[in-house]
Design an enzyme around this catalytic site. Structure first.
Site, short mmCIF file in Angstrom:
data_model
loop_
_atom_site.label_atom_id
_atom_site.label_comp_id
_atom_site.label_asym_id
_atom_site.label_seq_id
_atom_site.Cartn_x
_atom_site.Cartn_y
_atom_site.Cartn_z
N GLU A 152 -7.55 12.27 -1.46
CA GLU A 152 -6.58 11.21 -1.23
C GLU A 152 -5.38 11.42 -2.15
O GLU A 152 -4.22 11.35 -1.72
CB GLU A 152 -7.24 9.85 -1.49
CG GLU A 152 -6.33 8.67 -1.35
CD GLU A 152 -7.00 7.37 -1.78
OE1 GLU A 152 -6.39 6.31 -1.54
OE2 GLU A 152 -8.11 7.40 -2.34
N HIS A 153 -5.65 11.64 -3.43
CA HIS A 153 -4.62 11.89 -4.43
C HIS A 153 -4.86 13.28 -5.02
O HIS A 153 -5.95 13.55 -5.54
CB HIS A 153 -4.67 10.87 -5.57
CG HIS A 153 -4.70 9.45 -5.13
ND1 HIS A 153 -3.56 8.69 -4.97
CD2 HIS A 153 -5.72 8.63 -4.79
CE1 HIS A 153 -3.88 7.48 -4.57
NE2 HIS A 153 -5.20 7.42 -4.46
N TYR A 168 -4.40 -5.78 6.93
CA TYR A 168 -5.51 -6.35 6.17
C TYR A 168 -5.37 -5.93 4.72
O TYR A 168 -5.19 -4.74 4.41
CB TYR A 168 -6.85 -5.86 6.72
CG TYR A 168 -8.01 -6.39 5.90
CD1 TYR A 168 -8.41 -7.72 6.03
CD2 TYR A 168 -8.66 -5.60 4.97
CE1 TYR A 168 -9.44 -8.24 5.26
CE2 TYR A 168 -9.70 -6.10 4.20
CZ TYR A 168 -10.08 -7.42 4.34
OH TYR A 168 -11.10 -7.93 3.57
N GLU A 207 -0.72 24.54 40.90
CA GLU A 207 -1.51 23.34 40.65
C GLU A 207 -1.61 22.43 41.87
O GLU A 207 -2.25 21.37 41.81
CB GLU A 207 -0.94 22.58 39.45
CG GLU A 207 -1.03 23.39 38.15
CD GLU A 207 -0.60 22.63 36.93
OE1 GLU A 207 -0.28 21.42 37.05
OE2 GLU A 207 -0.57 23.23 35.83
#
Length: 431
Positions: free
Chosen positions: A329-330, A128, A417
């Site tokens: 983000e940066h 997108y 187990e």
């Protein structure tokens, strides 16, 4: 002028405001309901609901799929400089991801145990690319090029039309340069629903990637409920610059406003250890905001003064602690020796070393991922790269000696187990 926050003197509410990018708010209940209803209509009525949404939200009546002729002709009216910029950007991103792909598989042997991983491209992905506050061919380059490098079997792209009803030719040109053939014009949330559910025109995909508006983000949440994998963490952009006494205040202001001009919900923070540099940078920020055209001027002012800020830290360690808590983000390290600061970085979408490594270069030209986790998601996810479109498959091999060395471990855990067939794979080899 933007006030300087002294971190040691800042109250809890001020610190929370900064970390929350101005304040966290729940999605509007009416929008949540509206998007869920739209996704449901697309799921039940397919193309008919897509066409309705395109007309209702964009006043457009046109074919959903953009044909090869339109893709091929997209560059005809574009400036040659822009076309060359798109080609260079694609080449840079391709180079980064080809190196990453080459190093993604590995094999080793430890005490007779062969270990390793192989990687394989995912079957399909829906991309997108937004078209709300502007035109973003760079977003397409950043999300599509790694998918092409990975060798994804099917890449479907959804792009909403702009205010004039047309799809941005620069985005279509970039798609054509990348060899994408499955491109659709659609309302954003409706297109996300189509990619997740499938319609007569848009077959369903297994994964969704790309940033978008709050409505698109909500549609992706609905898509996740429908079983589609969604790459998470792409919201309003944010950035943080750490500086010392060597930084140029004029450049600090320019790079701070780089991300701040994205929108009213963006956030930009400057953290420094030199008060005089911060004071000069604050003055530069005010002057440079005033020079921006509207509405970018309003976006930048909100991003810095309402959602972000300028912060004075006591030391390098405190400055980096603030940066890591923020998980930008940066992250730009505008310091004299960025390599000395780099080991202190714990959480960031990307790290830009020095004042020549600008956020704009990262966004458009370097080739490192620029579709990155926002809102602190850098603490748990990474930016879009070739790894986003690969599955990692572990590979193992035992020789006879290695198997018998591990056999007691296998039988002990199998018995504990309650798995007798597991244990039998050992005992059967004893006979």
């Amino acid at each position: 002028m933007t006030a300087i926050i002294v971190w040691q003197e800042a109250g809890e509410m001020e610190r929370r405001r900064l970390m929350a990018r101005g304040g966290a708010s729940a999605p509007d209940a009416e929008l949540v309901e509206s998007v869920a209803d739209l996704v449901q209509r697309v799921r039940l009525r397919g193309d008919e609901a897509l066409v309705e949404a395109l007309h209702r939200f964009h006043c457009v009546r046109a074919e959903l799929r953009i044909g090869p002729e339109e893709l091929q002709a997209a560059g005809n009216g574009l400036d040659d400089g822009l076309k060359q910029a798109i080609r260079v950007s694609i080449a840079q991103v391709r180079a980064f991801n080809e190196i990453a792909l080459a190093r993604s598989a590995w094999r080793a042997e430890i005490d007779g145990v062969g270990l390793g991983e192989v990687t394989r491209p995912i079957e399909s992905v829906g991309l997108y690319v937004p078209c709300g506050k502007g035109s973003f061919p760079s977003v397409l380059i950043m999300v599509a090029t790694p998918a092409v490098v990975a060798g994804v079997g099917r890449i479907a792209l959804v792009v909403p039309p702009g205010v004039d009803g047309g799809v941005d030719p620069a985005v279509l040109f970039a798609a054509h340069e990348l060899g994408l053939t499955e491109v659709y014009r659609s309302n954003g949330p409706a297109g996300i629903a189509a990619l997740a559910c499938g319609t007569a025109t848009i077959p369903a995909v297994r994964k969704l990637v790309g940033p978008g508006s709050p409505a698109v983000t909500l549609a992706m949440a609905e898509a996740r409920r429908l079983g589609c994998v969604v790459e998470a963490g792409f919201g309003p952009t944010d950035s943080l610059i750490v500086c010392d006494g060597s930084a140029d205040p004029r450049l600090l202001a320019a790079d701070l406003l780089n991300e701040a001009e994205h929108g009213l919900d963006s956030a930009a923070v400057l953290v420094g250890i030199d008060l005089q540099v911060l004071k000069r940078a604050a003055a530069e920020v005010s002057a440079q905001i005033a020079d921006l055209p509207g509405p970018r001027r309003d976006y930048a002012e909100a991003s810095v003064r309402a959602n972000g800020g300028i912060v004075l830290a006591r030391s390098r360690e405190e400055a980096m602690a603030i940066a890591n808590a923020y998980a930008p983000e940066h992250l730009q390290l505008a310091v004299e020796d960025p390599e000395m600061w780099l080991p202190l970085v714990r959480h960031a979408g990307t790290v830009l070393l020095g004042q020549w490594t600008t956020p704009s270069a990262s966004n458009f030209a370097i080739g490192t991922p620029a579709t990155l986790p926002t809102s602190g998601f850098a603490k748990v996810v990474s930016g879009v790269s070739v790894h986003t479109y690969l599955t990692r498959i572990p590979v193992a091999q035992l020789d006879k000696d290695a198997f018998w060395r591990l056999a007691p471990t296998i039988t002990a855990l199998a018995e504990h187990e309650g798995f007798p067939a597991h244990a039998a794979t050992v005992t059967v080899r004893q006979n």
